[in-house]
Scaffold this motif. Structure first.
Motif, PDB file in Angstrom:
ATOM      1  N   THR A  96       0.864  -1.166   0.000  1.00  0.00           N
ATOM      2  CA  THR A  96       0.000   0.000   0.000  1.00  0.00           C
ATOM      3  C   THR A  96       0.906   1.222   0.000  1.00  0.00           C
ATOM      4  O   THR A  96       1.772   1.361   0.869  1.00  0.00           O
ATOM      5  N   GLU A  97       0.722   2.084  -0.991  1.00  0.00           N
ATOM      6  CA  GLU A  97       1.594   3.255  -1.107  1.00  0.00           C
ATOM      7  C   GLU A  97       1.008   4.494  -0.441  1.00  0.00           C
ATOM      8  O   GLU A  97       1.753   5.362   0.009  1.00  0.00           O
ATOM      9  N   ASP A  98      -0.297   4.584  -0.401  1.00  0.00           N
ATOM     10  CA  ASP A  98      -0.954   5.746   0.203  1.00  0.00           C
ATOM     11  C   ASP A  98      -1.114   5.472   1.699  1.00  0.00           C
ATOM     12  O   ASP A  98      -2.144   4.966   2.151  1.00  0.00           O
ATOM     13  N   VAL A  99      -0.064   5.766   2.457  1.00  0.00           N
ATOM     14  CA  VAL A  99      -0.001   5.394   3.871  1.00  0.00           C
ATOM     15  C   VAL A  99      -0.407   6.568   4.750  1.00  0.00           C
ATOM     16  O   VAL A  99       0.085   7.682   4.586  1.00  0.00           O
ATOM     17  N   ILE A 100      -1.301   6.285   5.673  1.00  0.00           N
ATOM     18  CA  ILE A 100      -1.697   7.285   6.663  1.00  0.00           C
ATOM     19  C   ILE A 100      -0.750   7.140   7.845  1.00  0.00           C
ATOM     20  O   ILE A 100      -0.529   6.035   8.349  1.00  0.00           O
ATOM     21  N   THR A 101      -0.170   8.233   8.268  1.00  0.00           N
ATOM     22  CA  THR A 101       0.805   8.214   9.359  1.00  0.00           C
ATOM     23  C   THR A 101       0.288   9.022  10.543  1.00  0.00           C
ATOM     24  O   THR A 101      -0.651   9.805  10.407  1.00  0.00           O
ATOM     25  N   LEU A 102       0.925   8.846  11.675  1.00  0.00           N
ATOM     26  CA  LEU A 102       0.581   9.602  12.876  1.00  0.00           C
ATOM     27  C   LEU A 102       1.803  10.361  13.371  1.00  0.00           C
ATOM     28  O   LEU A 102       2.938   9.973  13.121  1.00  0.00           O
ATOM     29  N   SER A 103       1.531  11.404  14.119  1.00  0.00           N
ATOM     30  CA  SER A 103       2.579  12.182  14.772  1.00  0.00           C
ATOM     31  C   SER A 103       2.904  11.537  16.116  1.00  0.00           C
ATOM     32  O   SER A 103       2.002  11.026  16.796  1.00  0.00           O
ATOM     33  N   PRO A 104       4.164  11.593  16.538  1.00  0.00           N
ATOM     34  CA  PRO A 104       4.506  11.018  17.849  1.00  0.00           C
ATOM     35  C   PRO A 104       3.858  11.770  19.007  1.00  0.00           C
ATOM     36  O   PRO A 104       3.709  11.222  20.096  1.00  0.00           O
ATOM     37  N   ASP A 105       3.445  13.015  18.777  1.00  0.00           N
ATOM     38  CA  ASP A 105       2.856  13.830  19.836  1.00  0.00           C
ATOM     39  C   ASP A 105       1.331  13.768  19.878  1.00  0.00           C
ATOM     40  O   ASP A 105       0.705  14.476  20.665  1.00  0.00           O
ATOM     41  N   LEU A 106       0.741  12.913  19.069  1.00  0.00           N
ATOM     42  CA  LEU A 106      -0.706  12.715  19.085  1.00  0.00           C
ATOM     43  C   LEU A 106      -1.087  11.954  20.351  1.00  0.00           C
ATOM     44  O   LEU A 106      -0.363  11.049  20.782  1.00  0.00           O
ATOM     45  N   SER A 107      -2.224  12.331  20.954  1.00  0.00           N
ATOM     46  CA  SER A 107      -2.642  11.616  22.160  1.00  0.00           C
ATOM     47  C   SER A 107      -3.075  10.203  21.797  1.00  0.00           C
ATOM     48  O   SER A 107      -3.537   9.933  20.686  1.00  0.00           O
ATOM     49  N   LEU A 108      -2.926   9.308  22.740  1.00  0.00           N
ATOM     50  CA  LEU A 108      -3.316   7.921  22.545  1.00  0.00           C
ATOM     51  C   LEU A 108      -4.825   7.804  22.307  1.00  0.00           C
ATOM     52  O   LEU A 108      -5.281   6.931  21.570  1.00  0.00           O
ATOM     53  N   PHE A 109      -5.590   8.716  22.881  1.00  0.00           N
ATOM     54  CA  PHE A 109      -7.036   8.723  22.680  1.00  0.00           C
ATOM     55  C   PHE A 109      -7.381   9.079  21.234  1.00  0.00           C
ATOM     56  O   PHE A 109      -8.259   8.469  20.633  1.00  0.00           O
ATOM     57  N   ASP A 110      -6.676  10.065  20.667  1.00  0.00           N
ATOM     58  CA  ASP A 110      -6.901  10.430  19.267  1.00  0.00           C
ATOM     59  C   ASP A 110      -6.450   9.308  18.341  1.00  0.00           C
ATOM     60  O   ASP A 110      -7.091   9.034  17.326  1.00  0.00           O
ATOM     61  N   ALA A 111      -5.364   8.631  18.690  1.00  0.00           N
ATOM     62  CA  ALA A 111      -4.899   7.488  17.899  1.00  0.00           C
ATOM     63  C   ALA A 111      -5.947   6.374  17.945  1.00  0.00           C
ATOM     64  O   ALA A 111      -6.260   5.771  16.912  1.00  0.00           O
ATOM     65  N   ALA A 112      -6.504   6.119  19.121  1.00  0.00           N
ATOM     66  CA  ALA A 112      -7.535   5.083  19.255  1.00  0.00           C
ATOM     67  C   ALA A 112      -8.731   5.408  18.360  1.00  0.00           C
ATOM     68  O   ALA A 112      -9.294   4.517  17.708  1.00  0.00           O
ATOM     69  N   GLN A 113      -9.090   6.680  18.293  1.00  0.00           N
ATOM     70  CA  GLN A 113     -10.213   7.085  17.446  1.00  0.00           C
ATOM     71  C   GLN A 113      -9.890   6.852  15.973  1.00  0.00           C
ATOM     72  O   GLN A 113     -10.741   6.411  15.209  1.00  0.00           O
ATOM     73  N   LYS A 114      -8.640   7.090  15.570  1.00  0.00           N
ATOM     74  CA  LYS A 114      -8.226   6.841  14.186  1.00  0.00           C
ATOM     75  C   LYS A 114      -8.303   5.346  13.858  1.00  0.00           C
ATOM     76  O   LYS A 114      -8.707   4.973  12.763  1.00  0.00           O
ATOM     77  N   PHE A 115      -7.904   4.500  14.803  1.00  0.00           N
ATOM     78  CA  PHE A 115      -8.021   3.058  14.588  1.00  0.00           C
ATOM     79  C   PHE A 115      -9.486   2.675  14.366  1.00  0.00           C
ATOM     80  O   PHE A 115      -9.795   1.871  13.494  1.00  0.00           O
ATOM     81  N   LEU A 116     -10.381   3.268  15.141  1.00  0.00           N
ATOM     82  CA  LEU A 116     -11.806   2.974  14.986  1.00  0.00           C
ATOM     83  C   LEU A 116     -12.361   3.498  13.663  1.00  0.00           C
ATOM     84  O   LEU A 116     -13.078   2.799  12.959  1.00  0.00           O
TER      85      LEU A 116
END
Length: 152
Positions: A96-116
């Motif tokens: 997959t070339e179109d990769v969605i990435t995260l920032s290291p300073d993103l809260s774990l709660f916001d990351a959890a929402q992205k997973f959902l």
């Protein structure tokens, strides 16, 4: 009557016991692949390391994609139809070339929402365009039982 000579005590603010940022719970010792790697090699490494996918980087270490078990299934199915026991396709053919990435300073709660929201099992973590880690759904799930309600 007893008098105290300790004076007025100032209550210290409560400190968070555990950080709740992506950078504090991501994996930094990553398995990575290159575009020219064979699917045979990818399957061997994924199986040996008991992981379901990994970032794909170029010769300078920049993120160019991600390869997962699901991506490898495409080559496996192709091998079934051509009756070949090996899977010579390359990572470049299936990643997959179109990769969605995260920032290291993103809260774990916001990351959890992205997973959902996105139904993705792993996100590469980039800082200043450089791959510094990866956070998986499992990393997030493992982090939350360790957090106390007072740290939220």
């Amino acid at each position: 009557m007893v008098k105290s000579f300790q004076g007025v005590r100032i209550a210290e603010p409560k400190k968070n016991n555990l950080p709740v940022l992506v950078k504090d719970h991501m994996s930094t010792s990553l398995v990575t692949f290159h575009a020219e790697d064979s699917i045979d090699h990818v399957l061997e490494v994924l199986t040996k390391r008991k992981i379901s996918g990994a970032p794909v980087v170029d010769k300078e270490g920049r993120l160019i994609g991600i390869i997962s078990e699901v991506d490898c299934l495409k080559e496996i199915i192709k091998g079934k139809y051509s009756n070949t026991p090996k899977f010579p396709g390359t990572v470049a053919d299936h990643m997959t070339e179109d990769v969605i990435t995260l920032s290291p300073d993103l809260s774990l709660f916001d990351a959890a929402q992205k997973f959902l929201d996105l139904k993705i099992r792993r996100f590469p973590v980039l800082k200043d365009g450089k791959l510094i880690g990866q956070i998986s759904l499992s990393d997030v799930i493992r982090a939350f039982p360790k957090l106390r309600s007072t740290t939220w």
